[in-house]
Design an enzyme around this catalytic site. Structure first.
Site, PDB file in Angstrom:
ATOM      1  N   HIS A  14       1.101   9.147  56.611  1.00  0.00           N
ATOM      2  CA  HIS A  14       0.184   7.965  57.044  1.00  0.00           C
ATOM      3  C   HIS A  14      -1.375   8.763  56.751  1.00  0.00           C
ATOM      4  CE1 HIS A  14       3.682   6.514  59.373  1.00  0.00           C
ATOM      5  NE2 HIS A  14       3.370   5.322  58.540  1.00  0.00           N
ATOM      6  N   ASP A  66       7.883   3.857  49.502  1.00  0.00           N
ATOM      7  CA  ASP A  66       8.371   2.837  49.432  1.00  0.00           C
ATOM      8  C   ASP A  66       7.972   1.822  48.331  1.00  0.00           C
ATOM      9  OD1 ASP A  66       9.272   2.415  52.576  1.00  0.00           O
ATOM     10  OD2 ASP A  66       7.118   3.314  52.505  1.00  0.00           O
ATOM     11  N   GLN A  83       8.457  -1.861  47.805  1.00  0.00           N
ATOM     12  CA  GLN A  83       7.445  -2.694  48.782  1.00  0.00           C
ATOM     13  C   GLN A  83       6.328  -2.597  47.990  1.00  0.00           C
ATOM     14  OE1 GLN A  83       7.119  -1.813  52.941  1.00  0.00           O
ATOM     15  NE2 GLN A  83       5.242  -0.771  52.540  1.00  0.00           N
ATOM     16  N   SER A 114       8.954  10.696  57.086  1.00  0.00           N
ATOM     17  CA  SER A 114       8.956   9.222  57.559  1.00  0.00           C
ATOM     18  C   SER A 114       9.120   9.067  58.993  1.00  0.00           C
ATOM     19  CB  SER A 114      10.731   8.882  57.100  1.00  0.00           C
ATOM     20  OG  SER A 114      11.173   7.698  57.839  1.00  0.00           O
TER      21      SER A 114
END
Ligand code: AMP
Length: 273
Positions: free
Chosen positions: A34, A147, A150, A182
């Site tokens: 992130h 992802d 996604q 993750s």
């Protein structure tokens, strides 16, 4: 500087910069992956907004919605360290009206690969991402290649529905031993953590080959040796998630999902033929 914390559209409208705005959507339990998205967002805009929302719509019955890690205090600290300007943290009640009817359909592409194992997941994901786009109104939004389906579906939604936002993909951040970061890794007991390395090992074994059939065979052999409960291992077109033929030339995604103990993990690498 501490970020401004916004809970609803009124807060966001007050906090919004008149310059370029970048959005990084997350479900919190923030980690180095992130952080890399936040740093990339910083280079793309004047104001960085991080959303933190565990979206009930994208979890199926029996999935880990209730036990998904929620670490808001620590997440705010991460956002402050990364110079994030605004943290958007709505409650589920703020996000979803009780009489809600309309949502986004991911179409056929939402029913294959990951979508075949998690029915409705991509509809719920796209619905919240479109809502976040409408609430934050970013110029650009950053998503992880981790992802991959996604990311592909968000690009499709933006194209198919003419959503005025630029989508930027970011490379997967890994632990030194190869495990993709993750939020779910924190569920892994030490033995599971070791067993989970089979995912990235299989992807590396596949990516070392030079033809689609050999890529599939090498990755499959590595996974079989691990004894993990594999949901899928596929070699697909990054834009459509359709399996690529053996004659394929161009970039493909080698994607895997497996269960390690009670934790389900996904990972992928790009392979060029
Ligand atoms: P999540 O909080 O798991 O919904 O993820 C929020 C965003 O972070 C998504 O765009 C993910 O693809 C991205 N992300 C998750 N793990 C990683 C990673 N290891 N490296 C880079 N991006 C990631």
């Amino acid at each position: 500087m501490e970020p401004i914390v916004a809970h609803d559209r009124a807060d966001l409208d007050k906090a919004r910069s008149s310059g370029r705005v970048a959005l990084v959507p997350t479900m919190g339990a923030l980690h180095e992956g992130h952080r890399s998205l936040m740093r990339l967002a910083r280079t793309l805009a004047d104001q960085v907004v991080v959303s933190i929302f565990v979206n009930p719509l994208q979890f199926g019955p029996g999935e880990d919605f209730s036990r998904y890690p929620r670490t808001f205090g620590a997440d705010l600290g991460v956002c402050a360290q990364e110079g994030v300007d605004v943290v958007f943290a709505p409650s589920a009640d703020d996000m979803y009206r009780p009489d809600r009817q309309v949502g986004v359909s991911a179409g056929q592409m939402g029913t294959i690969v990951e979508g075949a194992v998690r029915p409705g997941h991509f509809d719920g994901m796209l619905t919240v991402v479109l809502k976040l786009f409408n609430l934050v109104r970013p110029d650009v939004a950053v998503f992880g290649q981790k992802d991959a389906q996604q990311l592909a579906l968000i690009r499709r939604m933006v194209a198919d529905l003419d959503v005025p936002v630029e989508i930027v993909g970011a490379p997967t951040v890994r632990e030194p031993d190869g495990l993709a970061l993750s939020s779910r890794n924190r569920y892994l007991a030490p033995d599971d953590r070791r067993a989970a390395l089979a995912l990235s090992r299989a992807l590396r074994a596949g990516a070392a080959e030079s033809a689609p059939a050999a890529v599939r065979a090498a990755a499959t052999a590595e996974l079989a040796a691990s004894g993990l409960a594999v949901d899928y291992l596929v070699l697909v077109d990054p834009a459509t998630f359709a399996e690529v033929p053996d004659s394929f030339a161009g970039q493909a995604v080698l994607a895997v999902a497996a269960r390690v103990g009670t934790t389900r993990l996904i990972d992928n690498v790009l392979v060029t033929f």
